[in-house]
Design an enzyme around this catalytic site. Structure first.
Site, PDB file in Angstrom:
ATOM      1  N   LYS A 127      34.662  49.542  43.997  1.00 54.68           N
ATOM      2  CA  LYS A 127      33.301  49.007  43.988  1.00 54.68           C
ATOM      3  C   LYS A 127      32.260  50.113  43.993  1.00 54.68           C
ATOM      4  CE  LYS A 127      33.827  44.275  45.519  1.00 54.68           C
ATOM      5  NZ  LYS A 127      33.447  43.241  46.478  1.00 54.68           N
ATOM      6  N   LYS A 209      43.410  41.048  36.277  1.00 52.19           N
ATOM      7  CA  LYS A 209      43.317  39.781  36.985  1.00 52.19           C
ATOM      8  C   LYS A 209      42.098  38.987  36.483  1.00 52.19           C
ATOM      9  CE  LYS A 209      42.535  38.228  41.632  1.00 52.19           C
ATOM     10  NZ  LYS A 209      42.428  38.500  43.055  1.00 52.19           N
ATOM     11  N   LYS A 212      36.126  36.458  38.790  1.00 57.34           N
ATOM     12  CA  LYS A 212      34.918  35.669  38.614  1.00 57.34           C
ATOM     13  C   LYS A 212      33.719  36.533  38.241  1.00 57.34           C
ATOM     14  CE  LYS A 212      34.475  34.961  43.612  1.00 57.34           C
ATOM     15  NZ  LYS A 212      35.386  34.820  44.536  1.00 57.34           N
TER      16      LYS A 212
END
Ligand code: TRP
Length: 345
Positions: A127, A209, A212
């Site tokens: 991140k 993966k 969202k």
């Protein structure tokens, strides 16, 4: 937390506690449903656990959010939980920020969490690369808040995906460290990784993966996608140049589709391969689109109903937070005493 009566004799048997939170960042996907929520419902319905499920709104603040969008996402997260089958009569459902003990315990746990161990968290590294202009302290201490979420309820099991295992590991380390200094205070949580916890990959890049936060809308199926959108996305799903519907090494696209088909229909791989013997990728993609649309439709419809009835969601969360808070305060009082803070009289 619960008591049962056996042979007319009151026997205190504590059910084990299972807890998991979902972050309200971005649209909820088929991956969230098949990989997490569906399992949460199974765990709830087994009747073997006292379950707590919440929307981790405080965690969402570790990356910059548009306040209006965030608010909507929080409601949507709760609506998705309920629409997926989380039953507020059986489980405690709430928003993290409504139980103030989370932030309070997180502060204390921060003081028992080492700079070095936080620096090693792969999610922090990922991140901070992704949001290089906002590497804030919250992003860094995110695992201490997650540890607080878990440890406040003396949680035994945490159903999490592979990507959260490291955070669960650090929660155990923190619990262990604290217990080592002050004596048994926290239950050490264990991951609960169920076999059916399908790992759903992106439809556009099947080695990644399904996330969202993926900006490519064709890569993800969201819970709010219409039947037509779902079918269109499956038609466009990336597959290799082969043809037979069979699992195989390097056939990430088709493997993912078979996994999705299996997770949705409950059929085993071999059965699916037999079913599509002699058929091509095109037919299989169409079939996947249809079964997924069937699965998503009732959830989408319920989500829309709940989103039109926010008062109901508010009420569920109010009750949920009140119930959660009782258990949370018990642990927090214990912690305050152990470290030497004077508990408010
Ligand atoms: N970090 C988790 C995620 O991104 C969300 C989360 C927050 C969580 N607190 C938790 C998961 C406690 C399990 C238990 O998916």
């Amino acid at each position: 937390m619960s008591e049962i009566i056996v042979n007319g004799e009151e026997k205190k048997e504590k059910k084990k506690i299972s807890l998991s939170f979902i972050q309200p960042s971005g649209a909820f996907t088929l991956g969230n449903y098949l990989g997490a929520l569906k399992n949460w419902v199974t765990i709830q319905d087994s009747g073997e656990f006292n379950c707590l499920y919440a929307v981790a709104d405080l965690h969402a603040l570790t990356v910059r959010q548009d306040p209006k969008a965030l608010k909507n996402q929080i409601y949507q997260g709760l609506a998705v939980l309920l629409a997926s089958g989380i039953d507020p009569e059986k489980s405690i459902v709430f928003q993290q920020s409504h139980v103030h003990q989370h932030a309070e315990l997180a502060w204390i746990l921060n003081c028992y969490t080492m700079f070095g161990e936080l620096s090693r968290m792969t999610q922090f590294k990922d991140k901070s690369a992704k949001y290089a202009d906002n590497i804030n302290a919250g992003l860094f201490t995110y695992p201490a808040l997650m540890a607080a979420d878990i440890l406040l309820y003396q949680t035994n099991f945490v159903p999490v995906g592979q990507d959260q295992k490291q955070h669960l590991e650090i929660a155990r380390d923190i619990a262990n460290r604290f217990n080592g200094i002050y004596g048994k205070t926290f239950t050490e949580p264990e991951p609960y990784i169920t076999k059916s916890g399908a790992r759903i990959m992106s439809l556009a890049e099947p080695t990644k993966k399904m996330s969202k936060s993926d900006p490519n809308q064709n890569a993800i199926i969201t819970i709010l996608d219409t039947d037509a959108e779902i079918i269109k996305k499956f038609k466009r799903a990336v597959t290799d140049s082969g043809s037979g519907v069979r699992m195989g090494e390097g056939k990430d696209g088709i493997n993912n589709l078979i996994n999705i088909y299996s997770a949705v229909t409950g059929k085993e791989t071999a059965e699916i391969e037999r079913e599509f013997e002699g058929k091509g990728y095109g037919d299989f993609k169409m079939a996947c689109g249809e079964v997924v649309a069937e699965t998503v439709r009732p959830i989408r419809e319920k989500v829309n109903e709940y989103m039109n009835n926010k008062d109901y969601i508010d009420e569920i969360c109010k009750t949920g937070a009140e119930r959660a808070s009782i258990f949370a305060q018990r642990t927090l009082d214990k912690v305050y005493k152990k470290v030497g803070l004077v508990v408010k009289k």
